[in-house]
Motif scaffolding. Sequence first.
Motif, PDB file in Angstrom:
ATOM      1  N   ILE A  68      43.064  41.168  38.724  1.00 45.79           N
ATOM      2  CA  ILE A  68      42.901  39.767  38.369  1.00 45.79           C
ATOM      3  C   ILE A  68      43.388  38.880  39.514  1.00 45.79           C
ATOM      4  N   LYS A  69      42.896  37.651  39.542  1.00 45.44           N
ATOM      5  CA  LYS A  69      43.322  36.679  40.549  1.00 45.44           C
ATOM      6  C   LYS A  69      44.099  35.576  39.835  1.00 45.44           C
ATOM      7  N   LEU A  70      45.197  35.139  40.456  1.00 50.42           N
ATOM      8  CA  LEU A  70      46.088  34.176  39.831  1.00 50.42           C
ATOM      9  C   LEU A  70      46.221  32.915  40.661  1.00 50.42           C
ATOM     10  N   ARG A  71      46.470  31.816  39.960  1.00 46.55           N
ATOM     11  CA  ARG A  71      46.725  30.542  40.628  1.00 46.55           C
ATOM     12  C   ARG A  71      47.807  29.822  39.834  1.00 46.55           C
ATOM     13  N   SER A  78      45.231  38.907  44.561  1.00 46.25           N
ATOM     14  CA  SER A  78      45.003  40.158  43.858  1.00 46.25           C
ATOM     15  C   SER A  78      46.243  40.516  43.054  1.00 46.25           C
ATOM     16  N   ASN A  79      46.027  41.065  41.893  1.00 48.92           N
ATOM     17  CA  ASN A  79      47.107  41.522  41.037  1.00 48.92           C
ATOM     18  C   ASN A  79      46.526  42.607  40.144  1.00 48.92           C
ATOM     19  N   SER A  80      47.363  43.344  39.484  1.00 49.16           N
ATOM     20  CA  SER A  80      46.887  44.355  38.549  1.00 49.16           C
ATOM     21  C   SER A  80      47.886  44.471  37.419  1.00 49.16           C
ATOM     22  N   MET A  81      47.465  45.086  36.334  1.00 47.69           N
ATOM     23  CA  MET A  81      48.312  45.226  35.171  1.00 47.69           C
ATOM     24  C   MET A  81      47.911  46.466  34.394  1.00 47.69           C
ATOM     25  N   TYR A 108      53.894  44.925  40.947  1.00 46.84           N
ATOM     26  CA  TYR A 108      52.593  45.258  40.373  1.00 46.84           C
ATOM     27  C   TYR A 108      52.310  46.743  40.552  1.00 46.84           C
ATOM     28  N   PRO A 109      51.501  47.306  39.642  1.00 49.91           N
ATOM     29  CA  PRO A 109      51.093  48.700  39.817  1.00 49.91           C
ATOM     30  C   PRO A 109      50.041  48.780  40.924  1.00 49.91           C
ATOM     31  N   LYS A 110      50.159  49.742  41.793  1.00 55.75           N
ATOM     32  CA  LYS A 110      49.166  49.947  42.850  1.00 55.75           C
ATOM     33  C   LYS A 110      48.054  50.821  42.286  1.00 55.75           C
ATOM     34  N   ILE A 111      46.852  50.343  42.464  1.00 52.29           N
ATOM     35  CA  ILE A 111      45.683  51.063  41.944  1.00 52.29           C
ATOM     36  C   ILE A 111      45.008  51.802  43.073  1.00 52.29           C
TER      37      ILE A 111
END
Length: 70
Positions: free
Chosen positions: A3-6, A14-17, A67-70
Amino acid sequence: YEIKLRWGDYSKFSNSMFIGTSPEFEMAMYTICFLTRSNQECQFTLNRRPVTIQTHTSYNGALGTAYPKI
């Protein structure tokens, strides 16, 4: 999931969950990884699968991101 955050004028490209875990569980994982392996990869096994969490310290020494690395 990526996902992208602002937040205001700041963007995180970039982010992940995790999907299917509680927010409390994720916060606990990120906190433990930050306290034990700040600014580096934290590796462990979850449900017999390898997981890597990356943490970064902010300018004032607090947790900047995890964050988790994918």
